[in-house]
Scaffold this active site. Sequence first.
Site, PDB file in Angstrom:
ATOM      1  N   GLU A 237      35.325  33.780  33.118  1.00  0.00           N
ATOM      2  CA  GLU A 237      34.933  34.988  32.400  1.00  0.00           C
ATOM      3  C   GLU A 237      33.783  35.655  33.138  1.00  0.00           C
ATOM      4  OE1 GLU A 237      33.488  36.439  27.949  1.00  0.00           O
ATOM      5  OE2 GLU A 237      33.861  34.312  28.369  1.00  0.00           O
TER       6      GLU A 237
ATOM      7  N   ASP B  24      33.340  41.196  43.741  1.00  0.00           N
ATOM      8  CA  ASP B  24      33.338  41.939  42.486  1.00  0.00           C
ATOM      9  C   ASP B  24      33.071  43.383  42.861  1.00  0.00           C
ATOM     10  OD1 ASP B  24      33.679  41.616  39.576  1.00  0.00           O
ATOM     11  OD2 ASP B  24      31.757  42.651  39.509  1.00  0.00           O
TER      12      ASP B  24
ATOM     13  N   TYR C 192      41.772  52.041  41.617  1.00  0.00           N
ATOM     14  CA  TYR C 192      41.454  53.465  41.474  1.00  0.00           C
ATOM     15  C   TYR C 192      41.663  54.249  42.781  1.00  0.00           C
ATOM     16  CZ  TYR C 192      39.068  52.076  37.122  1.00  0.00           C
ATOM     17  OH  TYR C 192      38.770  51.584  35.866  1.00  0.00           O
TER      18      TYR C 192
ATOM     19  N   ARG D 292      34.364  47.530  50.608  1.00  0.00           N
ATOM     20  CA  ARG D 292      34.625  46.119  50.909  1.00  0.00           C
ATOM     21  C   ARG D 292      34.335  45.841  52.382  1.00  0.00           C
ATOM     22  NH1 ARG D 292      38.846  46.008  48.198  1.00  0.00           N
ATOM     23  NH2 ARG D 292      37.764  45.221  46.353  1.00  0.00           N
TER      24      ARG D 292
END
Length: 202
Positions: A47, A76, A159, A186
């Site tokens: 999580e 992330d 996106y 990235r």
Amino acid sequence: MPRRFTEDTLVVASHNPGKVREIAALLAPFGLARVVAAGDLGLPEPEETGSTFVANADLKARAAATASGHPALADDSGLEVAALDGAPGIYSARWAGPGKDFAVAMERVRTALGDAPDRAANFICALCLAWPDGHTETFEGTVFGDLVWPPRGDKGFGYDPIFRPTGHAITFAEMDPAAKHAMSHRAAAFNQLVAACFGVSR
């Protein structure tokens, strides 16, 4: 001094096939004997309880390294929209809903923006390389641009179809993957990673 990566196996701590493909392509020049996705090892998705991209990358990398016994690289990343005070930000994937449908997420961004004239946005990526002994190295990269509608292109993921990087007329999803890799958030984070941990300047 950053810790050098000397092992022959690296776990990519992601269950996102598009993200795994991009990271594997960026890792390809380094001749690692084995690059394996967390999903292929059956590792659970932790999580994401962090309040920043770096915190979430850290917890995912640590979890995969501990569970696999190999160094793990986690990413992330997300979209930050200026007129939405940085949203969706760390919640970028959650805006796609439980089905991870980014058509839904992109429409949510469009609806939230409404008639706002400011379409400036950026992608941000945090990378964390974690070893099973708990050591970590983290890096962050950003790419700036603006948003376009309707979505354009089918080469990217997430996106990408609505994000047009500054100085370009096409979206990330319209670009050849190699062109995107050369400028993406990235890639910016990855260049720092390889310089620090692989001893290669890119």
